[in-house]
Design a protein around this motif. Structure first.
Motif, mmCIF file in Angstrom:
data_model
loop_
_atom_site.group_PDB
_atom_site.id
_atom_site.type_symbol
_atom_site.label_atom_id
_atom_site.label_comp_id
_atom_site.label_asym_id
_atom_site.label_seq_id
_atom_site.Cartn_x
_atom_site.Cartn_y
_atom_site.Cartn_z
ATOM 1 N N MET A 67 102.774 -14.784 25.589
ATOM 2 C CA MET A 67 103.367 -14.663 26.901
ATOM 3 C C MET A 67 104.511 -15.660 27.029
ATOM 4 S SD MET A 67 101.657 -14.830 30.679
ATOM 5 C CE MET A 67 101.221 -16.541 30.629
ATOM 6 N N ARG A 68 105.584 -15.220 27.615
ATOM 7 C CA ARG A 68 106.760 -16.055 27.833
ATOM 8 C C ARG A 68 106.466 -17.055 28.947
ATOM 9 N NH1 ARG A 68 111.510 -16.074 30.559
ATOM 10 N NH2 ARG A 68 113.371 -16.540 29.362
ATOM 11 N N ARG A 69 106.752 -18.305 28.735
ATOM 12 C CA ARG A 69 106.488 -19.347 29.724
ATOM 13 C C ARG A 69 107.708 -19.561 30.603
ATOM 14 N NH1 ARG A 69 101.389 -19.336 29.044
ATOM 15 N NH2 ARG A 69 100.544 -20.207 27.169
ATOM 16 N N GLY A 70 107.469 -19.862 31.863
ATOM 17 C CA GLY A 70 108.534 -20.248 32.763
ATOM 18 C C GLY A 70 109.340 -19.108 33.359
ATOM 19 N N ALA A 71 108.888 -17.890 33.221
ATOM 20 C CA ALA A 71 109.609 -16.766 33.809
ATOM 21 C C ALA A 71 109.256 -16.665 35.284
ATOM 22 C CB ALA A 71 109.248 -15.465 33.101
ATOM 23 N N GLY A 72 110.276 -16.509 36.109
ATOM 24 C CA GLY A 72 110.055 -16.362 37.539
ATOM 25 C C GLY A 72 109.650 -14.947 37.893
ATOM 26 N N ARG A 73 109.236 -14.764 39.144
ATOM 27 C CA ARG A 73 108.787 -13.452 39.598
ATOM 28 C C ARG A 73 109.908 -12.421 39.523
ATOM 29 N NH1 ARG A 73 104.716 -14.231 44.585
ATOM 30 N NH2 ARG A 73 104.650 -11.967 44.332
ATOM 31 N N ALA A 76 109.959 -9.073 37.331
ATOM 32 C CA ALA A 76 110.185 -7.777 37.983
ATOM 33 C C ALA A 76 111.343 -7.032 37.313
ATOM 34 C CB ALA A 76 110.458 -7.971 39.467
ATOM 35 N N ALA A 77 112.405 -7.756 36.995
ATOM 36 C CA ALA A 77 113.545 -7.127 36.320
ATOM 37 C C ALA A 77 113.146 -6.636 34.930
ATOM 38 C CB ALA A 77 114.706 -8.107 36.216
ATOM 39 N N ALA A 78 112.363 -7.426 34.211
ATOM 40 C CA ALA A 78 111.910 -7.019 32.881
ATOM 41 C C ALA A 78 111.054 -5.763 32.956
ATOM 42 C CB ALA A 78 111.121 -8.152 32.221
ATOM 43 N N MET A 79 110.141 -5.696 33.938
ATOM 44 C CA MET A 79 109.301 -4.503 34.086
ATOM 45 C C MET A 79 110.147 -3.301 34.485
ATOM 46 S SD MET A 79 106.429 -5.557 33.131
ATOM 47 C CE MET A 79 107.006 -7.026 32.307
ATOM 48 N N GLY A 80 111.168 -3.520 35.304
ATOM 49 C CA GLY A 80 112.067 -2.429 35.686
ATOM 50 C C GLY A 80 112.829 -1.871 34.501
ATOM 51 N N TRP A 81 113.351 -2.755 33.663
ATOM 52 C CA TRP A 81 114.077 -2.315 32.466
ATOM 53 C C TRP A 81 113.141 -1.608 31.487
ATOM 54 C CZ3 TRP A 81 118.920 -1.407 32.066
ATOM 55 C CH2 TRP A 81 119.850 -2.138 32.808
ATOM 56 N N LEU A 82 111.939 -2.129 31.325
ATOM 57 C CA LEU A 82 110.986 -1.475 30.427
ATOM 58 C C LEU A 82 110.567 -0.113 30.960
ATOM 59 C CD1 LEU A 82 108.809 -4.538 29.383
ATOM 60 C CD2 LEU A 82 110.303 -3.187 27.902
ATOM 61 N N ALA A 83 110.394 -0.012 32.277
ATOM 62 C CA ALA A 83 110.057 1.284 32.875
ATOM 63 C C ALA A 83 111.198 2.273 32.681
ATOM 64 C CB ALA A 83 109.742 1.113 34.362
ATOM 65 N N ALA A 84 112.437 1.817 32.862
ATOM 66 C CA ALA A 84 113.595 2.687 32.641
ATOM 67 C C ALA A 84 113.666 3.138 31.182
ATOM 68 C CB ALA A 84 114.878 1.957 33.045
ATOM 69 N N ALA A 85 113.346 2.251 30.275
ATOM 70 C CA ALA A 85 113.369 2.595 28.851
ATOM 71 C C ALA A 85 112.306 3.636 28.518
ATOM 72 C CB ALA A 85 113.161 1.345 28.000
ATOM 73 N N ARG A 88 103.556 -3.860 24.707
ATOM 74 C CA ARG A 88 103.514 -5.162 24.018
ATOM 75 C C ARG A 88 104.616 -6.080 24.538
ATOM 76 N NH1 ARG A 88 100.701 -5.832 18.879
ATOM 77 N NH2 ARG A 88 99.468 -3.974 18.530
ATOM 78 N N THR A 89 105.786 -5.523 24.772
ATOM 79 C CA THR A 89 106.885 -6.321 25.300
ATOM 80 C C THR A 89 106.574 -6.789 26.716
ATOM 81 O OG1 THR A 89 108.423 -5.077 23.929
ATOM 82 C CG2 THR A 89 109.365 -6.340 25.749
#
Length: 125
Positions: free
Chosen positions: A1-7, A11-20, A61-62
């Motif tokens: 798990m990546r440390r220090g990531a803000g909410r 959220a942006a990472a999940m949005g990009w992964l969902a778009a992918a 996994r990402t």
């Protein structure tokens, strides 16, 4: 798990992964009925079924690299499943007319492969 990531970053990472995963779903559905001619016989080659497994596996996994919360990491898989259902029911919509995903065994195989690939990293244990 990546440390220090803000909410917001998560959220942006999940949005990009969902778009992918949704972009992958569109390609998987478009090429699901691919066929190859061998000695004058047209054979189905649904190569997008294993691709669905792999795309959703990588996305889950990402997602787990960004957050340890499995419910949040399941967002890309949930988007893929929602997109699949929309495409499956497209012809029943008031504005839809064409059948996008027909009553074929490969449609079921695509769903099973996509859910298995995305769900495997999210299992408990």
């Amino acid at each position: 798990m990546r440390r220090g990531a803000g909410r917001g970053e998560i959220a942006a990472a999940m949005g990009w992964l969902a778009a992918a995963t949704l972009a992958g779903l569109v390609l998987e559905v478009v090429y699901l009925a691919a066929r190859v001619d061998v000695a004058g016989v047209s054979l189905p080659v649904p190569w997008t079924i294993p691709v669905a497994y792999l795309v959703n596996l990588v996305a889950s996994r990402t997602a787990l690299l960004w957050t340890g919360r499995r419910a949040v990491a399941a967002v890309p898989l949930a988007a893929w499943i929602a997109g699949f259902l929309v495409l499956l029911l497209w012809s029943a919509a008031p504005f839809g007319a064409d059948v996008v995903l027909g009553p074929w065994l490969r449609t079921i195989a695509l769903l099973v492969a996509g859910v298995a690939g995305g769900g495997w990293p999210l299992r408990h244990g």
